[in-house]
Write a protein that holds these residues in place. Structure first.
Motif, PDB file in Angstrom:
ATOM      1  N   VAL A  23      35.898   9.966  55.115  1.00  0.00           N
ATOM      2  CA  VAL A  23      37.257  10.523  55.059  1.00  0.00           C
ATOM      3  C   VAL A  23      37.119  12.002  55.424  1.00  0.00           C
ATOM      4  CG1 VAL A  23      39.190  11.126  53.548  1.00  0.00           C
ATOM      5  CG2 VAL A  23      38.033   8.927  53.295  1.00  0.00           C
ATOM      6  N   ASN A  24      37.662  12.385  56.532  1.00  0.00           N
ATOM      7  CA  ASN A  24      37.388  13.745  57.021  1.00  0.00           C
ATOM      8  C   ASN A  24      38.545  14.705  56.836  1.00  0.00           C
ATOM      9  OD1 ASN A  24      35.851  15.752  58.085  1.00  0.00           O
ATOM     10  ND2 ASN A  24      36.433  15.310  60.201  1.00  0.00           N
ATOM     11  N   VAL A  25      39.762  14.192  56.728  1.00  0.00           N
ATOM     12  CA  VAL A  25      40.917  15.084  56.576  1.00  0.00           C
ATOM     13  C   VAL A  25      41.676  14.675  55.321  1.00  0.00           C
ATOM     14  CG1 VAL A  25      43.071  15.896  57.629  1.00  0.00           C
ATOM     15  CG2 VAL A  25      41.085  15.425  59.073  1.00  0.00           C
ATOM     16  N   LEU A  26      41.994  15.663  54.495  1.00  0.00           N
ATOM     17  CA  LEU A  26      42.672  15.362  53.230  1.00  0.00           C
ATOM     18  C   LEU A  26      43.923  16.196  53.065  1.00  0.00           C
ATOM     19  CD1 LEU A  26      39.272  15.208  51.905  1.00  0.00           C
ATOM     20  CD2 LEU A  26      40.884  13.587  50.929  1.00  0.00           C
ATOM     21  N   LYS A  27      44.916  15.578  52.424  1.00  0.00           N
ATOM     22  CA  LYS A  27      46.151  16.302  52.133  1.00  0.00           C
ATOM     23  C   LYS A  27      46.002  16.935  50.752  1.00  0.00           C
ATOM     24  CE  LYS A  27      50.434  14.607  53.115  1.00  0.00           C
ATOM     25  NZ  LYS A  27      51.704  13.885  52.877  1.00  0.00           N
ATOM     26  N   VAL A  28      46.055  18.250  50.706  1.00  0.00           N
ATOM     27  CA  VAL A  28      45.876  18.959  49.424  1.00  0.00           C
ATOM     28  C   VAL A  28      47.034  19.932  49.221  1.00  0.00           C
ATOM     29  CG1 VAL A  28      43.347  18.840  49.486  1.00  0.00           C
ATOM     30  CG2 VAL A  28      44.496  20.809  50.514  1.00  0.00           C
ATOM     31  N   PHE A  29      47.225  20.341  47.962  1.00  0.00           N
ATOM     32  CA  PHE A  29      48.212  21.391  47.698  1.00  0.00           C
ATOM     33  C   PHE A  29      47.643  22.718  48.183  1.00  0.00           C
ATOM     34  CE2 PHE A  29      49.516  18.124  44.664  1.00  0.00           C
ATOM     35  CZ  PHE A  29      50.869  18.070  44.976  1.00  0.00           C
ATOM     36  N   ARG A  30      48.516  23.597  48.633  1.00  0.00           N
ATOM     37  CA  ARG A  30      48.029  24.886  49.097  1.00  0.00           C
ATOM     38  C   ARG A  30      47.398  25.628  47.927  1.00  0.00           C
ATOM     39  NH1 ARG A  30      51.051  29.032  47.142  1.00  0.00           N
ATOM     40  NH2 ARG A  30      53.258  28.569  46.750  1.00  0.00           N
ATOM     41  N   LYS A  31      46.540  26.573  48.257  1.00  0.00           N
ATOM     42  CA  LYS A  31      45.877  27.355  47.209  1.00  0.00           C
ATOM     43  C   LYS A  31      46.885  28.268  46.535  1.00  0.00           C
ATOM     44  CE  LYS A  31      41.058  28.361  48.204  1.00  0.00           C
ATOM     45  NZ  LYS A  31      40.122  29.445  48.406  1.00  0.00           N
ATOM     46  N   LEU A  32      46.712  28.469  45.244  1.00  0.00           N
ATOM     47  CA  LEU A  32      47.558  29.441  44.549  1.00  0.00           C
ATOM     48  C   LEU A  32      47.042  30.846  44.815  1.00  0.00           C
ATOM     49  CD1 LEU A  32      47.947  27.999  40.928  1.00  0.00           C
ATOM     50  CD2 LEU A  32      49.580  27.867  42.821  1.00  0.00           C
ATOM     51  N   THR A  33      47.954  31.808  44.755  1.00  0.00           N
ATOM     52  CA  THR A  33      47.558  33.207  44.778  1.00  0.00           C
ATOM     53  C   THR A  33      47.962  33.824  43.438  1.00  0.00           C
ATOM     54  OG1 THR A  33      47.836  33.327  47.158  1.00  0.00           O
ATOM     55  CG2 THR A  33      47.869  35.420  45.973  1.00  0.00           C
ATOM     56  N   VAL A  34      47.019  34.477  42.812  1.00  0.00           N
ATOM     57  CA  VAL A  34      47.272  35.069  41.498  1.00  0.00           C
ATOM     58  C   VAL A  34      46.982  36.566  41.565  1.00  0.00           C
ATOM     59  CG1 VAL A  34      46.649  35.041  39.047  1.00  0.00           C
ATOM     60  CG2 VAL A  34      46.660  32.906  40.345  1.00  0.00           C
ATOM     61  N   ALA A  35      47.937  37.357  41.059  1.00  0.00           N
ATOM     62  CA  ALA A  35      47.748  38.818  41.027  1.00  0.00           C
ATOM     63  C   ALA A  35      47.267  39.232  39.645  1.00  0.00           C
ATOM     64  CB  ALA A  35      49.071  39.511  41.353  1.00  0.00           C
ATOM     65  N   LEU A  36      46.308  40.151  39.623  1.00  0.00           N
ATOM     66  CA  LEU A  36      45.773  40.667  38.362  1.00  0.00           C
ATOM     67  C   LEU A  36      46.128  42.134  38.216  1.00  0.00           C
ATOM     68  CD1 LEU A  36      42.114  39.313  38.126  1.00  0.00           C
ATOM     69  CD2 LEU A  36      44.067  38.719  36.678  1.00  0.00           C
ATOM     70  N   ILE A  37      46.637  42.478  37.036  1.00  0.00           N
ATOM     71  CA  ILE A  37      47.017  43.871  36.779  1.00  0.00           C
ATOM     72  C   ILE A  37      46.434  44.281  35.432  1.00  0.00           C
ATOM     73  CG2 ILE A  37      48.956  45.425  36.296  1.00  0.00           C
ATOM     74  CD1 ILE A  37      50.677  43.597  38.113  1.00  0.00           C
ATOM     75  N   ALA A  38      45.650  45.353  35.424  1.00  0.00           N
ATOM     76  CA  ALA A  38      45.137  45.889  34.148  1.00  0.00           C
ATOM     77  C   ALA A  38      45.974  47.118  33.805  1.00  0.00           C
ATOM     78  CB  ALA A  38      43.668  46.267  34.294  1.00  0.00           C
ATOM     79  N   THR A  39      46.495  47.168  32.588  1.00  0.00           N
ATOM     80  CA  THR A  39      47.282  48.343  32.213  1.00  0.00           C
ATOM     81  C   THR A  39      46.574  49.131  31.129  1.00  0.00           C
ATOM     82  OG1 THR A  39      48.534  47.284  30.427  1.00  0.00           O
ATOM     83  CG2 THR A  39      49.426  47.064  32.652  1.00  0.00           C
ATOM     84  N   GLY A  40      46.622  50.436  31.218  1.00  0.00           N
ATOM     85  CA  GLY A  40      46.051  51.288  30.167  1.00  0.00           C
ATOM     86  C   GLY A  40      45.590  52.624  30.713  1.00  0.00           C
ATOM     87  N   ASP A  41      46.072  53.705  30.097  1.00  0.00           N
ATOM     88  CA  ASP A  41      45.679  55.058  30.515  1.00  0.00           C
ATOM     89  C   ASP A  41      44.184  55.313  30.317  1.00  0.00           C
ATOM     90  OD1 ASP A  41      48.219  55.738  31.247  1.00  0.00           O
ATOM     91  OD2 ASP A  41      48.734  56.678  29.323  1.00  0.00           O
ATOM     92  N   GLU A  42      43.594  54.577  29.376  1.00  0.00           N
ATOM     93  CA  GLU A  42      42.188  54.825  29.031  1.00  0.00           C
ATOM     94  C   GLU A  42      41.212  54.088  29.938  1.00  0.00           C
ATOM     95  OE1 GLU A  42      44.122  52.617  27.940  1.00  0.00           O
ATOM     96  OE2 GLU A  42      43.207  51.039  26.757  1.00  0.00           O
ATOM     97  N   LEU A  43      41.716  53.270  30.846  1.00  0.00           N
ATOM     98  CA  LEU A  43      40.829  52.394  31.623  1.00  0.00           C
ATOM     99  C   LEU A  43      40.276  53.107  32.859  1.00  0.00           C
ATOM    100  CD1 LEU A  43      42.918  49.096  31.441  1.00  0.00           C
ATOM    101  CD2 LEU A  43      41.058  49.845  29.930  1.00  0.00           C
ATOM    102  N   THR A  44      38.951  53.075  32.990  1.00  0.00           N
ATOM    103  CA  THR A  44      38.266  53.728  34.096  1.00  0.00           C
ATOM    104  C   THR A  44      37.571  52.666  34.934  1.00  0.00           C
ATOM    105  OG1 THR A  44      37.869  55.619  32.672  1.00  0.00           O
ATOM    106  CG2 THR A  44      36.478  55.458  34.630  1.00  0.00           C
ATOM    107  N   ALA A  45      37.697  52.766  36.248  1.00  0.00           N
ATOM    108  CA  ALA A  45      37.024  51.803  37.132  1.00  0.00           C
ATOM    109  C   ALA A  45      35.517  51.975  36.992  1.00  0.00           C
ATOM    110  CB  ALA A  45      37.460  52.023  38.571  1.00  0.00           C
ATOM    111  N   ILE A  46      34.787  50.876  37.031  1.00  0.00           N
ATOM    112  CA  ILE A  46      33.330  50.962  36.863  1.00  0.00           C
ATOM    113  C   ILE A  46      32.737  51.851  37.958  1.00  0.00           C
ATOM    114  CG2 ILE A  46      33.108  48.753  35.661  1.00  0.00           C
ATOM    115  CD1 ILE A  46      32.013  47.598  38.291  1.00  0.00           C
ATOM    116  N   GLY A  47      31.689  52.555  37.598  1.00  0.00           N
ATOM    117  CA  GLY A  47      31.033  53.464  38.551  1.00  0.00           C
ATOM    118  C   GLY A  47      31.619  54.858  38.535  1.00  0.00           C
ATOM    119  N   GLN A  48      32.793  55.038  37.924  1.00  0.00           N
ATOM    120  CA  GLN A  48      33.428  56.361  37.849  1.00  0.00           C
ATOM    121  C   GLN A  48      32.996  57.055  36.546  1.00  0.00           C
ATOM    122  OE1 GLN A  48      35.406  57.497  40.436  1.00  0.00           O
ATOM    123  NE2 GLN A  48      34.646  55.592  41.321  1.00  0.00           N
ATOM    124  N   PRO A  49      33.037  58.398  36.535  1.00  0.00           N
ATOM    125  CA  PRO A  49      32.688  59.080  35.283  1.00  0.00           C
ATOM    126  C   PRO A  49      33.716  58.743  34.192  1.00  0.00           C
ATOM    127  CG  PRO A  49      33.223  60.662  37.041  1.00  0.00           C
ATOM    128  CD  PRO A  49      33.383  59.310  37.626  1.00  0.00           C
TER     129      PRO A  49
END
Ligand code: AMP
Ligand code: MG
Length: 410
Positions: free
Chosen positions: A172-198
């Motif tokens: 079976v070489n071709v399959l009918k599938v549901f499209r992929k979902l897209t999920v957005a991620l949001i981090a909230t917080g004044d205290e949060l620092t991206a890794i690698g930053q001081p």
């Protein structure tokens, strides 16, 4: 949508999950893709087998094939040819004859039974069979695994590596599938620092988006990471609106309680709908579920353990529903706790534990301090110890419910 925010008290975990799942509209877009790209995708239609598997009767052993009636009359049969995998014997095996045969090779005409080579003595053209054999011994029959036309996988199945192998065996070489979902991620917080930053005074490194992104990749969705958004009403509104434009689901973490810098609920009420707010579970009491104009919304608590546990137990099942995936729920077992478990009645606890097997029984140990900021309490665990809301402290030696981690954590 039900607004439970104003209701007194907390919503039981099961009710929260049920309410949320009932409010999720599964996506309907489908696409046809090649099998090679199908790992982790969700089938949009049942798959039936175009062929029998195996396609022909074949041998389960390296040995000799013959008609069982020949062997009933004679212990010695005459070797008349060979049948190899992919190179079947072309002739007809006569009464009193046998055919050398290899595992997987097609059963020759005139043969119905196979003896393994270990039980045969070969002298020139004569094969001596030590013991009688029942009709059909060591024969694998055409279609005994899968019959032509049989439903192999049903709509809603997420395809594993094994499933992809099964489909390949059917060509079976071709399959009918549901499209992929897209999920957005949001981090909230004044205290949060991206890794690698001081790290500034009073700040911490942002980790939730990494853990959540990993979990989302394990269910094969596209992830858009919006990074860190400040505790600012306008900034959060702008991020939520932008994420809503791009994604099927938006997951935020932090700012979901009722502190001075917690804007998630406020913004959600302005631009969407909020379904419930406080769940009687630990960790994870503050959890928001709602709808934005184009997407579903999950507001996870900021504490890393609470974020992962609510993502695992609430957001993930919801995303499965959104994706039309009909996966079986996690396995729950009973095990003896080897450690005392601290708990006060009120909320359903999902303590983190290590399940093992000792002296013939299932046992579980707490991973230690269960603070919702203590990520190591979940990193070393392989299960939840699920304690019902009304339960108080549990002493070592008691039997508890244990829910194995699903593959969301990877
Ligand atoms: P909040 O829910 O915003 O009150 O956050 C609760 C706790 O979780 C605080 O100690 C935050 O610093 C922490 N926290 C919130 N978001 C994150 C994140 N993305 N990564 C790591 N820790 C976080
Ligand atoms: Mg915060």
């Amino acid at each position: 949508m039900v607004d439970c925010c104003s209701a007194p008290g907390l919503m039981p975990f099961e009710q929260a999950l049920e309410t949320m799942l009932a409010a999720i509209p599964p996506i309907t877009d489908v696409e046809n893709i090649n099998l090679a790209d199908c790992l982790g995708r969700v089938l949009a239609a049942d798959v039936t087998s175009p062929i029998n598997v195996p396609p022909h009767n074949n041998s389960a052993m390296d040995g000799y094939a013959f008609a069982q009636s020949s062997l009933a009359a004679n212990k010695v049969l005459q070797l008349a040819g060979r049948s190899m995998a992919g190179q079947p014997f072309q002739g007809m095996c006569q009464e009193g004859q046998c055919i050398r045969i290899m595992t997987g090779a097609k059963m020759p005409k005139g043969c119905d039974t196979v003896e393994m080579q270990e039980n045969c003595q070969v002298t020139g053209e004569n094969v001596n069979f030590e013991a009688p054999r029942k009709l059909g011994d060591n024969v694998r029959y055409a279609g005994e695994d899968i019959k032509q036309g049989q439903v192999v996988f049903t709509k809603g199945k997420r395809l594993s590596a094994i499933d992809v192998g099964v489909l390949a065996s059917l060509s079976v070489n071709v399959l009918k599938v549901f499209r992929k979902l897209t999920v957005a991620l949001i981090a909230t917080g004044d205290e949060l620092t991206a890794i690698g930053q001081p790290l500034g005074d009073g700040d911490i490194f942002e980790s939730n988006s990494y853990a959540l992104s990993g979990m989302l990749k394990n269910i094969n969705v596209n992830v858009i990471n919006f990074g860190v958004i400040a505790d600012d009403e306008n900034a959060i509104r702008a991020a939520f609106l932008e994420a809503d434009q791009q994604a099927d689901a938006v997951i935020s973490s932090g700012g979901v309680s009722v502190g001075d810098a917690d804007y998630t609920k406020l913004v959600l009420e302005q631009i969407g709908e909020i379904a419930f707010w406080k769940i009687a579970m630990k960790p994870g009491k503050p959890f928001a579920f709602g709808k934005l104009p184009n997407s579903v919304f999950f507001g996870l608590p900021g504490n890393p353990v609470s974020a992962m546990v609510t993502a695992d137990l609430l957001a993930m099942p919801a995303l499965m529903k959104l994706q039309n995936c009909t996966a079986a729920p996690a396995l729950t077992l009973k095990a003896k706790t080897l450690t005392d478990l601290r708990k006060s009645p009120g909320r359903m606890d999902f303590q983190r534990g290590v399940l093992s097997h000792e002296n013939g029984e299932l046992t579980v140990k707490s991973t230690g301090s269960q603070g919702s900021g203590i990520l190591t309490s979940i990193a070393s665990a392989n299960c939840y110890i699920v304690l019902p809301a009304e339960q108080g402290r549990v002493e070592a030696g008691k039997i508890v419910s244990v829910r194995l981690f699903e593959r969301f954590f990877g």
